[in-house]
Design a protein around this motif. Sequence first.
Motif, PDB file in Angstrom:
ATOM      1  N   GLU A  30       4.923  -7.556  -6.594  1.00 11.90           N
ATOM      2  CA  GLU A  30       4.768  -6.610  -7.713  1.00 11.90           C
ATOM      3  C   GLU A  30       4.665  -5.144  -7.296  1.00 11.90           C
ATOM      4  O   GLU A  30       5.314  -4.285  -7.932  1.00 11.90           O
ATOM      5  N   PRO A  31       3.868  -4.778  -6.277  1.00 10.82           N
ATOM      6  CA  PRO A  31       3.752  -3.352  -5.938  1.00 10.82           C
ATOM      7  C   PRO A  31       5.082  -2.695  -5.563  1.00 10.82           C
ATOM      8  O   PRO A  31       5.359  -1.565  -5.978  1.00 10.82           O
ATOM      9  N   LEU A  32       5.907  -3.401  -4.796  1.00 10.53           N
ATOM     10  CA  LEU A  32       7.215  -2.842  -4.431  1.00 10.53           C
ATOM     11  C   LEU A  32       8.097  -2.696  -5.660  1.00 10.53           C
ATOM     12  O   LEU A  32       8.796  -1.685  -5.817  1.00 10.53           O
ATOM     13  N   PHE A  33       8.049  -3.691  -6.544  1.00 11.35           N
ATOM     14  CA  PHE A  33       8.850  -3.597  -7.763  1.00 11.35           C
ATOM     15  C   PHE A  33       8.383  -2.445  -8.646  1.00 11.35           C
ATOM     16  O   PHE A  33       9.199  -1.725  -9.224  1.00 11.35           O
ATOM     17  N   ILE A  34       7.067  -2.266  -8.749  1.00 13.26           N
ATOM     18  CA  ILE A  34       6.534  -1.149  -9.539  1.00 13.26           C
ATOM     19  C   ILE A  34       7.035   0.176  -8.984  1.00 13.26           C
ATOM     20  O   ILE A  34       7.445   1.068  -9.740  1.00 13.26           O
ATOM     21  N   LEU A  35       7.014   0.314  -7.659  1.00 13.74           N
ATOM     22  CA  LEU A  35       7.525   1.544  -7.044  1.00 13.74           C
ATOM     23  C   LEU A  35       8.982   1.773  -7.414  1.00 13.74           C
ATOM     24  O   LEU A  35       9.367   2.887  -7.820  1.00 13.74           O
ATOM     25  N   LEU A  36       9.809   0.760  -7.283  1.00 18.84           N
ATOM     26  CA  LEU A  36      11.234   0.904  -7.578  1.00 18.84           C
ATOM     27  C   LEU A  36      11.463   1.211  -9.050  1.00 18.84           C
ATOM     28  O   LEU A  36      12.351   2.003  -9.403  1.00 18.84           O
ATOM     29  N   PHE A  37      10.642   0.621  -9.915  1.00 19.01           N
ATOM     30  CA  PHE A  37      10.739   0.906 -11.349  1.00 19.01           C
ATOM     31  C   PHE A  37      10.373   2.367 -11.629  1.00 19.01           C
ATOM     32  O   PHE A  37      11.054   3.054 -12.399  1.00 19.01           O
ATOM     33  N   VAL A  38       9.298   2.827 -10.992  1.00 22.66           N
ATOM     34  CA  VAL A  38       8.865   4.220 -11.158  1.00 22.66           C
ATOM     35  C   VAL A  38       9.950   5.183 -10.649  1.00 22.66           C
ATOM     36  O   VAL A  38      10.266   6.188 -11.299  1.00 22.66           O
ATOM     37  N   LEU A  39      10.526   4.879  -9.502  1.00 27.16           N
ATOM     38  CA  LEU A  39      11.594   5.725  -8.958  1.00 27.16           C
ATOM     39  C   LEU A  39      12.803   5.743  -9.883  1.00 27.16           C
ATOM     40  O   LEU A  39      13.429   6.789 -10.086  1.00 27.16           O
ATOM     41  N   MET A  64       0.829  -1.207   0.000  1.00 28.91           N
ATOM     42  CA  MET A  64       0.000   0.000   0.000  1.00 28.91           C
ATOM     43  C   MET A  64       0.868   1.262   0.000  1.00 28.91           C
ATOM     44  O   MET A  64       0.599   2.209  -0.745  1.00 28.91           O
ATOM     45  N   ILE A  65       1.912   1.256   0.812  1.00 35.92           N
ATOM     46  CA  ILE A  65       2.843   2.397   0.830  1.00 35.92           C
ATOM     47  C   ILE A  65       3.496   2.559  -0.537  1.00 35.92           C
ATOM     48  O   ILE A  65       3.631   3.684  -1.055  1.00 35.92           O
ATOM     49  N   ALA A  66       3.883   1.433  -1.144  1.00 31.19           N
ATOM     50  CA  ALA A  66       4.506   1.474  -2.475  1.00 31.19           C
ATOM     51  C   ALA A  66       3.548   2.060  -3.511  1.00 31.19           C
ATOM     52  O   ALA A  66       3.949   2.856  -4.371  1.00 31.19           O
ATOM     53  N   TYR A  67       2.280   1.674  -3.431  1.00 26.58           N
ATOM     54  CA  TYR A  67       1.261   2.194  -4.353  1.00 26.58           C
ATOM     55  C   TYR A  67       1.121   3.704  -4.218  1.00 26.58           C
ATOM     56  O   TYR A  67       1.122   4.436  -5.224  1.00 26.58           O
ATOM     57  N   ILE A  68       1.020   4.190  -3.001  1.00 23.79           N
ATOM     58  CA  ILE A  68       0.830   5.632  -2.761  1.00 23.79           C
ATOM     59  C   ILE A  68       2.012   6.436  -3.300  1.00 23.79           C
ATOM     60  O   ILE A  68       1.834   7.438  -4.006  1.00 23.79           O
ATOM     61  N   ILE A  69       3.222   5.982  -3.016  1.00 20.64           N
ATOM     62  CA  ILE A  69       4.413   6.696  -3.491  1.00 20.64           C
ATOM     63  C   ILE A  69       4.508   6.619  -5.009  1.00 20.64           C
ATOM     64  O   ILE A  69       4.899   7.588  -5.672  1.00 20.64           O
ATOM     65  N   SER A  70       4.128   5.478  -5.586  1.00 16.24           N
ATOM     66  CA  SER A  70       4.146   5.326  -7.047  1.00 16.24           C
ATOM     67  C   SER A  70       3.233   6.343  -7.722  1.00 16.24           C
ATOM     68  O   SER A  70       3.597   6.951  -8.734  1.00 16.24           O
ATOM     69  N   VAL A  71       2.039   6.518  -7.162  1.00 17.39           N
ATOM     70  CA  VAL A  71       1.085   7.493  -7.716  1.00 17.39           C
ATOM     71  C   VAL A  71       1.722   8.885  -7.756  1.00 17.39           C
ATOM     72  O   VAL A  71       1.649   9.595  -8.767  1.00 17.39           O
ATOM     73  N   LEU A  72       2.370   9.273  -6.667  1.00 20.58           N
ATOM     74  CA  LEU A  72       2.961  10.611  -6.572  1.00 20.58           C
ATOM     75  C   LEU A  72       4.128  10.781  -7.534  1.00 20.58           C
ATOM     76  O   LEU A  72       4.286  11.839  -8.150  1.00 20.58           O
TER      77      LEU A  72
END
Length: 201
Positions: free
Chosen positions: A131-140, A84-92
């Motif tokens: 997947e959500p954590l990986f998506i965040l790291l990819f976005v970053l 959930m934290i990863a999702y929120i940061i990814s959105v931003l």
Amino acid sequence: MILAILAIILSIGAFVWSYLHNYVVSYNDSMSHLDMSRLVIDNIKPGFAQLGSVWLPMNHILSLSLIWNNWAWHSGFAGSLFSMIAYIISVLYIYKIVKSITDNKVAALIGSLAFALNLNILYLQSTPLTEPLFILLFVLSAYFFVRWIATDDSKYLFLLGITGFFEILTRYDGWFVAAVTAFLILVFQLIHHKRKLNEAV
């Protein structure tokens, strides 16, 4: 701030809905990831040697902070919280990427909402999957790469390296992303160096 609040509301709402319908750990791998973390503290031979299997350890390490609680373990929340934290940061950061490239707040908002309102993403961020954590790291990684090209500031390269390190510890896809990122950095540096030589001549 409004986007962050919206992302938080969507994240919590999706988790509550998934929890009430018993979907958080309905996918077999979800419980397997939680059990991997639990083995570190609840086992005949507890310890960090229990980490490591076909899955990379980053998600399991994060879940250790809550996995001792039986409700967090059985409900999936021990892993879902970090999704959930990863999702929120990814959105931003998707907002920041689009804003950085287009310099258009409307386009950035549309881009971030396209991700935030995706039903597949909303379900994934409710689960303890990787997947959500990986998506965040990819976005970053994408954000730091874009900022490095735009500013030529070496601090973004440093942050890109750290992000790549965690990508490699999260999913095998991260190995490919890190390799491609390194290749793109090399190509950009060669083009940039050639341009400087041409300007000097």
